[in-house]
Structures are given as structure tokens and as C-alpha cells.
Write a protein that holds these residues in place. Structure first.
Motif, mmCIF file in Angstrom:
data_model
loop_
_atom_site.group_PDB
_atom_site.id
_atom_site.type_symbol
_atom_site.label_atom_id
_atom_site.label_comp_id
_atom_site.label_asym_id
_atom_site.label_seq_id
_atom_site.Cartn_x
_atom_site.Cartn_y
_atom_site.Cartn_z
ATOM 1 N N MET A 135 18.409 -19.810 -46.360
ATOM 2 C CA MET A 135 17.343 -19.043 -47.019
ATOM 3 C C MET A 135 17.804 -17.627 -47.305
ATOM 4 O O MET A 135 17.458 -17.050 -48.352
ATOM 5 C CB MET A 135 16.102 -19.011 -46.121
ATOM 6 N N ARG A 139 17.656 -15.517 -50.828
ATOM 7 C CA ARG A 139 16.631 -14.484 -50.971
ATOM 8 C C ARG A 139 17.072 -13.093 -50.559
ATOM 9 O O ARG A 139 16.314 -12.143 -50.699
ATOM 10 C CB ARG A 139 15.407 -14.858 -50.124
ATOM 11 N N HIS A 181 13.562 -14.055 -44.959
ATOM 12 C CA HIS A 181 12.197 -13.797 -45.416
ATOM 13 C C HIS A 181 11.245 -14.896 -44.961
ATOM 14 O O HIS A 181 10.294 -15.223 -45.661
ATOM 15 C CB HIS A 181 12.147 -13.633 -46.937
ATOM 16 N N ASN A 182 11.558 -15.505 -43.830
ATOM 17 C CA ASN A 182 10.619 -16.447 -43.206
ATOM 18 C C ASN A 182 10.331 -15.933 -41.801
ATOM 19 O O ASN A 182 11.113 -16.167 -40.880
ATOM 20 C CB ASN A 182 11.220 -17.853 -43.154
ATOM 21 N N PRO A 183 9.229 -15.203 -41.645
ATOM 22 C CA PRO A 183 8.976 -14.528 -40.364
ATOM 23 C C PRO A 183 8.882 -15.482 -39.188
ATOM 24 O O PRO A 183 9.287 -15.133 -38.082
ATOM 25 C CB PRO A 183 7.647 -13.801 -40.607
ATOM 26 N N LEU A 184 8.376 -16.686 -39.415
ATOM 27 C CA LEU A 184 8.233 -17.627 -38.303
ATOM 28 C C LEU A 184 9.591 -18.047 -37.762
ATOM 29 O O LEU A 184 9.875 -17.928 -36.568
ATOM 30 C CB LEU A 184 7.462 -18.865 -38.753
ATOM 31 N N LEU A 185 10.434 -18.550 -38.642
ATOM 32 C CA LEU A 185 11.759 -18.983 -38.197
ATOM 33 C C LEU A 185 12.553 -17.796 -37.674
ATOM 34 O O LEU A 185 13.279 -17.908 -36.674
ATOM 35 C CB LEU A 185 12.504 -19.649 -39.355
ATOM 36 N N ASP B 117 1.541 -16.611 -46.927
ATOM 37 C CA ASP B 117 2.410 -17.257 -45.954
ATOM 38 C C ASP B 117 2.400 -18.775 -46.013
ATOM 39 O O ASP B 117 2.978 -19.424 -45.152
ATOM 40 C CB ASP B 117 2.052 -16.805 -44.542
ATOM 41 N N ARG B 119 4.000 -20.563 -47.960
ATOM 42 C CA ARG B 119 5.386 -20.983 -48.145
ATOM 43 C C ARG B 119 6.123 -20.984 -46.808
ATOM 44 O O ARG B 119 6.898 -21.892 -46.505
ATOM 45 C CB ARG B 119 6.085 -20.026 -49.110
ATOM 46 N N THR B 120 5.859 -19.963 -46.016
ATOM 47 C CA THR B 120 6.497 -19.883 -44.705
ATOM 48 C C THR B 120 6.183 -21.106 -43.861
ATOM 49 O O THR B 120 7.072 -21.700 -43.228
ATOM 50 C CB THR B 120 6.011 -18.612 -43.975
ATOM 51 N N GLU B 123 7.884 -24.324 -45.289
ATOM 52 C CA GLU B 123 9.307 -24.265 -44.999
ATOM 53 C C GLU B 123 9.601 -24.583 -43.544
ATOM 54 O O GLU B 123 10.511 -25.357 -43.224
ATOM 55 C CB GLU B 123 9.816 -22.850 -45.285
#
Lengths: 254, 254
Positions: A135, A139, A181-185, B117, B119-120, B123
Motif C-alpha cells: 500500500m 500511496r 495510509h491505512n491507520p488500522l493496519l 474509513d 476503505r480502511t 482493506e
DNA sequence: CGCGTCACTTTGGTCCGACCATAGGACTTG
DNA sequence: CAAGTCCTATGGTCGGACCAAAGTGACGCG
């Protein structure tokens, strides 16, 4: 005294009735906390704005200050409020930060006991990090790429200084995760890494060649991200993060 | 009054001095909470045992009961304590549960605002679920497999009842995640799913054929897990979870 | 003797009123 | 007008009191 001496006392209690569900008795503090949280989420208390002063909430809610403060404390713990003392202080509505989430995950992992969960942490990184890299390749901003390269340089400069090398390596991994840009992961990766560091005592035993090798790996991944080659970034990170001999220190340094 | 009217007043303050770091002023409640947390982690207060009563802690810590209770409240929030009233009650040392962790993640996602979010979340599931399936294939117990099959049956029975179908589907996914025996990934998957459900209003618009198709997919994955075929479970889950048209409801039903 | 009842005790939960620490703002004063 | 001083609003802490829950044991009645 505490009885209810009216009506048909002392009539026998009707037992064996059709199955009574245990009555939920909500505590005032919880109720008030839920109410405030609702108003925050609904936008009635916008982010950045200050809640009414505690004493005002006391007279509005008809509760004691202790109870009001307990409710505010809950929301503060959850990262929904930050409080400042002083005249213009108060409870400012906020949002839980990534750091808050990392803290929760770290606490959870830490509390489960390191011994039984090292496999969990390793596995999690094996799953998450390659995708973060992919990702990030798609991004990343230029400034984020600059930061990765900066940490790469720091690693090269500190090849002989174990602690600082590990620090730079950690910063690099965090930079990659952020660029996804994926705060969770990102938070999950950050937390599992943090938990491994606090779990082990940061592994002083580390060979120079291992650091050199891992530094090369970092460099290659950075370049894949620079070229926005998601597939290659994913593949390289997978090979990098998966430990050859399963040793924890390799994974930490990597 | 608050000044320091000794010495060479009113001499000018020596500004531009060598750089003073902002002095950290720890609040009593935080200190005490940290102290207790430390004693819990160190095993001085073993899990399952009760802490001393609040009033005892008050006289031991020389703090007020309000402060002691605030510290206990923090630990309670973190899932390290559970308290019960009554004579044999008290603060029992505990460990944060998966549910606590899910709650934190859910709150975090919820607070960021659904719109930005989705998308988050999608993903995250795309990354995590296939691996959960693969691990489940390798580590599932027979009883866990039974539970998946049970939910499969429930889905088949409720093909015409949207809400119950979604519920059974959700339970199936949770069962798979649990069978992976990786609490971190499991919690993450659980939370992202939970956040999607509370975010959308559980998507009433769903075609029967879509449910039938998704049910078949679930069944196939369950069989791969039954055969302990990790690679196939991973592949099937990847195809199942990745939405064809990017619609959220497909992912929820899946 | 058996068993229910009731008071008592210990514990967390809530409330009240007061004071302290902090930090802006208004006021005074040279 | 500038600098220092006092005022005041706010969160943080304190001490004491009472309420509510829940186990313990003495008491009394059948």
C-alpha cells in the motif's frame, strides 16, 4: 426499614415464574458517560470545542461532581476528551489518536504474557507488513519517501551501534506503515513491534553482518516503494520479515 | 506572592538560557495507577486475586479515597481490574479480554468517521481474513470446526431472512477467526467487521442470489478448513472477501 | 434440633462541601 | 503605556459522611 411493607405482606413471593432475565442496573456514571459520548458522536459537541465546566454539568445532570468526573474520566481514557486546568481550561472534545490505539493493543499483548504470544506477534507482522509495504508503494507521498530514505541513511551510519540501529530500523518500519495510509493496519503493525521490543529487552546480541544484510533489505524495499512497485515491495517485505531461523532478534532487527 | 522575591530582584530574568526542558508534573492518580499496574504485571498481585480494599489502599498510599478510586478506575477501564460490591467484593486482578481490545478498535474506527474509513476497513479485512482462514485450517480443533458447520447450517436455513442470515454469517467469520488461534488478528478482524456493521445500518438491501452465492463460498471455505488445506482456505477467503463491485453490503454479507 | 429471619459487618458507590493549583484576564500603578 | 498585582474561573485533591450490596452469624420460633 429497607423493606416494602405495603400491600399484601407477607404474601409468598411468586417463584418459578416464566423466567426472569437478570435486570440490568446501570450505574449513573456509565449512563452519563454514554450520554456524553452519544452527544460527541452526534456532533452536538463538535471536535475541538469545550464541554461545559464540570460544575455546570453537575447542576444540569443533577449528579454529584464525583460521578460527573468519573464519567469524564472514562471518556478521557477513551481519548474522546483532553482536559486542561486553568481559567480557559476545560474538557476539549477530541478523537482517539493512533497512539491511543497502539497503547490499547500493546497493553493487551503485554498482559497476555510474552511467553505464550511471541508466535502471535511474529505471525501478525508476517501478515501485515508486506501489505503495508504494498500500500505504501501505491500511496506514498514524496515527503514520506524522503523520511524512509532518511532512516535508511541513519541505519547505514549506525551499523556499528546496535541500539541506534534498531531505533532507526523501527522508525523506518513505522514510516512504511504510515505511508500505507491505512491507520488500522499501521497501528496493528506499530503495536506488535512495540510489544516485541518491550517484551524482549531489545536484544543486544546481534551480529554486524546481520545488520548489514537487513539494512540492504530495507534499502531494496524503499526503492520498490519509490518506484511504486507494489508487488515487489510486498514480496521483498515478506521475505524480509519472515525469519529464517525463527529467532526473535532477527525479526526485531529486521 | 508566587514570585521569588529574594536576591537581586527586580533583576532581569536570564532569558535565552541553555534550553530548559518542560518539567513533567505527574499527577498523583496517574502515579498510583502506574504503580499498581506495575505490581500487577510483576505478579505481586496475581491474576484472580483481590487487591486490598480501597480504604486500606488509602491509608497505605497516603492519598485521598477519590484519588485512589480514580487510579482504580483507570485500571478498570484498561481491563486489568473488575470490581464487585458487597462484603466479599473488591478489586479483582484480571486481564484485558479480546472484547476489550475489540471495543478499543471499534471506538477508534467509529470516532474517525465512517465516510473516510470504509476503505480502511475493507482493506483490512482483505488482508487479514485470508490468513485467518489459512491459520484456522492448520490449527482448528474439531469442536471449532463443528461450530463453523453449525453456522453454515444456520445460514442455509435463513437464506430468506436477511438479518438472521447476516448474523449467522458474522458468527461464522468470528468462528474462523477464533480458530486461527491468533488473538491479535482475530480481534482486528472482529473489530473491523463490528465497525462496518455499526457504521452501515446492516444493509437490508440484499438479493437472495447474493446470499446463496456467499453461502456456497462459506461452505467451500469450511470444507477447506476441515481438510486442513491452508493454501486453499487462504485463496478461497481472498476471493470471497474481495468485493466485485466494491459495495459495502456485499462485504458485510460475505 | 432445624431453619428461616434479622441485625451486623465489610466492601464498593455516591454525595457533599471545602480547599489547592493553574492560568488567563482585569486592574492598578509607576 | 508597560509591568506588575490581584481576581476569578476551572480542573484536581481532599476528608467525611451516607447509601447499596452481599456475606456472616446470632437469635428465635416451630
Amino acid at each position: 426499614m429497607t423493606n416494602d411493607p405495603g400491600l399484601t405482606t407477607p404474601g409468598p413471593r411468586r417463584t418459578g415464574a416464566p423466567l426472569i432475565t437478570p435486570v440490568k442496573v446501570p450505574k449513573p456514571a456509565e449512563l452519563f458517560a454514554d450520554m456524553l459520548r452519544e452527544k460527541i458522536f452526534s456532533g452536538e459537541f463538535p471536535t475541538g470545542e469545550a464541554l461545559p465546566p464540570e460544575r455546570t454539568l453537575v447542576e444540569q445532570s443533577q449528579l454529584s461532581r464525583a460521578t460527573v468526573r468519573e464519567a469524564l474520566g472514562v471518556l478521557k481514557q477513551q481519548g474522546l476528551l483532553i482536559t486542561r486546568p486553568g481559567r480557559t481550561g476545560g474538557s476539549i472534545v477530541s478523537r482517539p489518536t493512533t497512539k491511543d490505539l497502539v497503547g490499547s493493543i500493546d497493553l493487551y499483548v503485554q498482559a497476555q504474557g510474552w511467553d505464550s504470544d511471541t508466535r502471535t506477534l511474529v505471525e501478525t507482522r508476517e501478515v501485515v507488513e508486506p501489505w503495508c509495504a504494498a500500500m505504501a508503494a501505491e500511496r506514498r507521498s514524496d515527503s514520506e519517501l524522503d523520511e524512509m530514505r532518511h532512516h535508511n541513511s541513519a541505519m547505514e551510519a549506525d551499523l556499528d551501534h546496535v541500539e541506534r540501529y534498531l531505533e532507526a530500523s523501527s522508525a523506518w518500519h513505522v514510516a512504511v506503515a504510515t505511508a500505507s495510509h491505512n491507520p488500522l493496519l499501521s497501528a496493528l503493525m506499530h503495536a506488535s513491534r512495540q510489544a516485541m521490543i518491550t517484551g524482549t529487552q531489545a536484544s543486544r546480541f546481534h551480529r554486524h553482518e546481520a545488520r548489514e544484510q537487513s539494512w540492504q533489505a530495507h534499502l531494496a524495499i524503499t526503492e520498490a516503494i519509490a518506484a511504486q512497485d507494489a508487488a515487489r515491495a510486498h514480496e521483498l517485505m515478506g521475505g524480509h520479515v519472515r525469519p529464517g531461523d525463527g529467532s526473535v532478534t532477527d525479526l526485531l532487527g529486521g
